[in-house]
Design an enzyme around this catalytic site. Sequence first.
Site, mmCIF file in Angstrom:
data_model
loop_
_atom_site.group_PDB
_atom_site.id
_atom_site.type_symbol
_atom_site.label_atom_id
_atom_site.label_comp_id
_atom_site.label_asym_id
_atom_site.label_seq_id
_atom_site.Cartn_x
_atom_site.Cartn_y
_atom_site.Cartn_z
ATOM 1 C CB ALA A 192 2.475 12.489 51.025
ATOM 2 C CE LYS A 229 -0.978 7.418 39.135
ATOM 3 N NZ LYS A 229 -0.562 6.878 40.424
ATOM 4 C CG HIS A 285 1.186 9.469 36.384
ATOM 5 N ND1 HIS A 285 0.228 10.428 36.611
ATOM 6 C CD2 HIS A 285 2.085 9.570 37.395
ATOM 7 C CE1 HIS A 285 0.523 11.079 37.728
ATOM 8 N NE2 HIS A 285 1.652 10.584 38.225
ATOM 9 C CB THR A 317 0.140 2.813 48.255
ATOM 10 O OG1 THR A 317 1.332 2.107 48.555
ATOM 11 C CG2 THR A 317 -0.688 2.029 47.255
HETATM 12 N N1 LIG Z 1 3.101 9.313 46.904
HETATM 13 C C1 LIG Z 1 4.037 9.435 45.939
HETATM 14 O O1 LIG Z 1 4.848 10.379 45.940
HETATM 15 C C2 LIG Z 1 4.102 8.402 44.874
HETATM 16 C C3 LIG Z 1 5.087 8.436 43.869
HETATM 17 C C4 LIG Z 1 5.150 7.402 42.938
HETATM 18 C C5 LIG Z 1 4.243 6.351 43.017
HETATM 19 N N2 LIG Z 1 3.277 6.362 43.979
HETATM 20 C C6 LIG Z 1 2.343 5.246 44.178
HETATM 21 O O2 LIG Z 1 3.032 4.241 44.890
HETATM 22 C C7 LIG Z 1 2.502 2.953 44.547
HETATM 23 C C8 LIG Z 1 3.627 2.041 44.077
HETATM 24 O O3 LIG Z 1 4.179 2.565 42.882
HETATM 25 P P1 LIG Z 1 5.312 1.764 42.086
HETATM 26 O O4 LIG Z 1 5.534 2.537 40.846
HETATM 27 O O5 LIG Z 1 6.459 1.414 42.984
HETATM 28 O O6 LIG Z 1 4.496 0.416 41.741
HETATM 29 P P2 LIG Z 1 5.107 -1.009 41.354
HETATM 30 O O7 LIG Z 1 3.991 -1.755 40.688
HETATM 31 O O8 LIG Z 1 6.389 -0.846 40.629
HETATM 32 O O9 LIG Z 1 5.442 -1.699 42.769
HETATM 33 C C9 LIG Z 1 4.472 -2.170 43.654
HETATM 34 C C10 LIG Z 1 5.079 -3.365 44.394
HETATM 35 O O10 LIG Z 1 4.178 -3.796 45.440
HETATM 36 C C11 LIG Z 1 4.297 -5.206 45.509
HETATM 37 N N3 LIG Z 1 3.204 -5.822 46.263
HETATM 38 C C12 LIG Z 1 2.023 -6.328 45.821
HETATM 39 N N4 LIG Z 1 1.316 -6.809 46.858
HETATM 40 C C13 LIG Z 1 2.055 -6.610 47.975
HETATM 41 C C14 LIG Z 1 1.835 -6.883 49.347
HETATM 42 N N5 LIG Z 1 0.717 -7.477 49.795
HETATM 43 N N6 LIG Z 1 2.802 -6.513 50.229
HETATM 44 C C15 LIG Z 1 3.932 -5.908 49.795
HETATM 45 N N7 LIG Z 1 4.183 -5.618 48.495
HETATM 46 C C16 LIG Z 1 3.255 -5.984 47.604
HETATM 47 C C17 LIG Z 1 4.343 -5.632 44.040
HETATM 48 O O11 LIG Z 1 4.809 -6.977 43.909
HETATM 49 C C18 LIG Z 1 5.316 -4.587 43.482
HETATM 50 O O12 LIG Z 1 6.664 -5.014 43.587
HETATM 51 C C19 LIG Z 1 1.427 3.226 43.495
HETATM 52 O O13 LIG Z 1 0.176 3.330 44.149
HETATM 53 C C20 LIG Z 1 1.826 4.585 42.923
HETATM 54 O O14 LIG Z 1 0.731 5.310 42.390
HETATM 55 C C21 LIG Z 1 3.204 7.351 44.897
#
Ligand SMILES: NC(=O)c1ccc[n+]([C@@H]2O[C@H](COP(=O)([O-])OP(=O)(O)OC[C@H]3O[C@@H](n4cnc5c(N)ncnc54)[C@H](O)[C@@H]3O)[C@@H](O)[C@H]2O)c1
Length: 253
Positions: A110, A149, A145, A86
Amino acid sequence: MEQLFFYLVLMNFALIGYGRMGRTIEVLGTKQGHSFPVIIDIHNHEQLSSGGLKGIDAAIEFSTPATAPGNIRECIDLGVPVLTGTTGWNENIPEIEAYCKAKDGTLFYASNFSVGVNILFALNRRLAEIMDQFPEYKVSINEVHHVHKKDAPSGTAISLAEQILELNRQISKWHLKKNDAYAEEATGQLPIEAIRKGEVKGQHSIHYESELDSITLSHDAYTRDAFAAGALLAATFITNKKGVFGMQDLLKL
Ligand SMILES: NC(=O)c1ccc[n+]([C@@H]2O[C@H](COP(=O)([O-])OP(=O)(O)OC[C@H]3O[C@@H](n4cnc5c(N)ncnc54)[C@H](O)[C@@H]3O)[C@@H](O)[C@H]2O)c1
């Protein structure tokens, strides 16, 4: 890469956050033979603290900037190694890393789990060192993106900017570029342009420009599997370790 395949051992992972990334990791991890007996999202979040992580080798956390620090703390309190991808909670990172060390826990963070982006990080550092000697080049970062996002600039763009700030004495600060594309940039500043478009998985470029020529480094993620594959490797890597880790510990670039 030989070293990376060494880590492909079958594991029981918990997914915390079952959105785009959580689902992609489940599909790819299941193909690799891993199991995901625990899946936690906003509606069943209380399962985390009520013994829901028993028998779990590591938790994989991809939720939201507001919820990641709390989720990570809970895993550390439960003694379960936790990996988070995240982004958008940078201001809490030092405090969470200190918490992990004080509790003798395991944390892997990461801003980008793609192997390709981590190769870009290595090239970005090297180029920043070289460009320190060439102040006539102005540097800028661009990231694109998908429209869902939540944070801007991306965690990856911030990582790229901080690498440049560390190694290039000409640059003292990064900032998110305003809409006025023609605004004059102050000396020593690194503008980051964040564009939100369609379903773009993640594009990053670092651009140096002088009056004579330009140099660009760029990475384009075609599929979320690029992040999921790295996250699964990292999650396997931390199952028998204590401490705070990042991609440098895994890839040793
Ligand atoms: N580090 C990496 O390589 C990388 C790659 C892609 C995305 N990301 C990041 O990862 C994060 C998630 O991305 P995504 O595209 O899956 O987002 P997304 O919005 O599709 O999914 C996030 C999920 O978290 C859930 N959520 C909300 N509150 C919660 C809680 N308290 N406990 C558990 N789950 C909860 C939401 O309901 C949702 O299903 C973002 O911050 C994004 O920027 C990082």
